[in-house]
Design a protein around this motif. Sequence first.
Motif, PDB file in Angstrom:
ATOM      1  N   LEU A  98     -38.474  18.179 -22.393  1.00  0.00           N
ATOM      2  CA  LEU A  98     -38.378  16.736 -22.141  1.00  0.00           C
ATOM      3  C   LEU A  98     -37.353  16.402 -21.061  1.00  0.00           C
ATOM      4  O   LEU A  98     -37.425  15.328 -20.460  1.00  0.00           O
ATOM      5  N   LYS A  99     -36.413  17.306 -20.814  1.00  0.00           N
ATOM      6  CA  LYS A  99     -35.445  17.072 -19.743  1.00  0.00           C
ATOM      7  C   LYS A  99     -35.912  17.653 -18.406  1.00  0.00           C
ATOM      8  O   LYS A  99     -35.253  17.459 -17.394  1.00  0.00           O
ATOM      9  N   SER A 100     -37.027  18.367 -18.427  1.00  0.00           N
ATOM     10  CA  SER A 100     -37.436  19.111 -17.239  1.00  0.00           C
ATOM     11  C   SER A 100     -38.190  18.255 -16.226  1.00  0.00           C
ATOM     12  O   SER A 100     -38.816  17.251 -16.568  1.00  0.00           O
ATOM     13  N   HIS A 101     -38.153  18.674 -14.980  1.00  0.00           N
ATOM     14  CA  HIS A 101     -38.908  18.020 -13.919  1.00  0.00           C
ATOM     15  C   HIS A 101     -40.404  18.291 -14.094  1.00  0.00           C
ATOM     16  O   HIS A 101     -41.226  17.495 -13.652  1.00  0.00           O
ATOM     17  N   SER A 102     -40.721  19.400 -14.742  1.00  0.00           N
ATOM     18  CA  SER A 102     -42.128  19.719 -15.004  1.00  0.00           C
ATOM     19  C   SER A 102     -42.777  18.642 -15.876  1.00  0.00           C
ATOM     20  O   SER A 102     -43.893  18.187 -15.610  1.00  0.00           O
ATOM     21  N   PHE A 103     -42.068  18.218 -16.927  1.00  0.00           N
ATOM     22  CA  PHE A 103     -42.560  17.154 -17.792  1.00  0.00           C
ATOM     23  C   PHE A 103     -42.709  15.844 -17.027  1.00  0.00           C
ATOM     24  O   PHE A 103     -43.727  15.155 -17.117  1.00  0.00           O
ATOM     25  N   ALA A 104     -41.681  15.508 -16.228  1.00  0.00           N
ATOM     26  CA  ALA A 104     -41.725  14.264 -15.453  1.00  0.00           C
ATOM     27  C   ALA A 104     -42.889  14.278 -14.469  1.00  0.00           C
ATOM     28  O   ALA A 104     -43.609  13.279 -14.334  1.00  0.00           O
ATOM     29  N   ASN A 105     -43.088  15.413 -13.795  1.00  0.00           N
ATOM     30  CA  ASN A 105     -44.207  15.515 -12.846  1.00  0.00           C
ATOM     31  C   ASN A 105     -45.543  15.282 -13.522  1.00  0.00           C
ATOM     32  O   ASN A 105     -46.413  14.591 -12.993  1.00  0.00           O
ATOM     33  N   ASP A 106     -45.710  15.870 -14.708  1.00  0.00           N
ATOM     34  CA  ASP A 106     -46.995  15.758 -15.414  1.00  0.00           C
ATOM     35  C   ASP A 106     -47.252  14.332 -15.896  1.00  0.00           C
ATOM     36  O   ASP A 106     -48.351  13.800 -15.745  1.00  0.00           O
TER      37      ASP A 106
END
Length: 334
Positions: A98-106
């Motif tokens: 939830l803190k990752s940029h991967s989650f934000a990107n998705d």
Amino acid sequence: MNNHSSEPYTNIKTNIFFLVFKSEINTSVKITSLFTVFGLIFLLFFYPASFKSSATIVHNGSSMNSSQFASGLISSLGLPGSSGMSSTSPSEISFQILKSHSFANDILFIKFYYPKFEKKIELFKILLDDEKIQIFDKDNKMTNEGREHIYSAKKLFLEESFSVEKNRITNVINFSIVSPEANLSYNIANATIDYLNNRFNEIDIFRSKQKKDFLDIRLKKIEEELLIIEKNYIDFKNQNKLIIQSPLLQMKEKALSREVDLHTFLLSSLRQQLELVEMEVYDQINELAVISYPEIPAYRDNRRIFLLIGFFVLGLLASITNIFRILLFAEKKT
């Protein structure tokens, strides 16, 4: 003598202060009220509305070492290496996701209904408040301008719209979404829970595939070894018809027979394990439990109240500054 001479001066200063205070009290009230009214108008008509929807989640299960759990996470989600992730709980993995940029990107590319545009639209367009943004060219490749838009939207999402925290003792995770529209906050919060469930399902499937691949390789090797051992046993029996007359041959026959039995047992056991793995869809140790589901916020975020208090305090400071300015001017005249 000095004390007597200073008393009239002190009395004059006190009198001046009370005279100025009485004459300027109405002005001070007006200044404070003006700031407060200005703040109220700004918050009502110019400051963007914000609605918060929150959820509380936790994973049912114990810690797993990096070779079992983190490797599956890394391979399936493309997160950084397993450094520092040994003996990591599923809740800690969720927190890192939830803190990752991967989650934000998705999540930026998930479409949500937005009343302002009266249609479903990607979250990054909602955050940037522009439905006409194009980030891909005719060949469906992201443009440099598109990357800048996504970077800006991601920064807005991670720094202003989304917040997450984890209790280190209970492993309970709380996250919240702030957006300009109540239903939008609610829908993004639910999409976040769905995202976590999907990611962990992918990890479980990946881990099951790893097990299956290992068992397939092991099964194939045991089958090949069993064929060779059975052939050796049959050849030995054919070449030694009078085994009963030789204790040494009898011992060798028993050894070959035990080896055949052992490989047959291993083959049967591996096949059973393979059947169990093929039936595994979800690993219950990583089950996500929602303690508190997101709700549609009925009221705007409390930040407006604090901002209004801030405008009131500014007005009060301006009033006090005005009184002291007049006092200093009056002192100079006397």
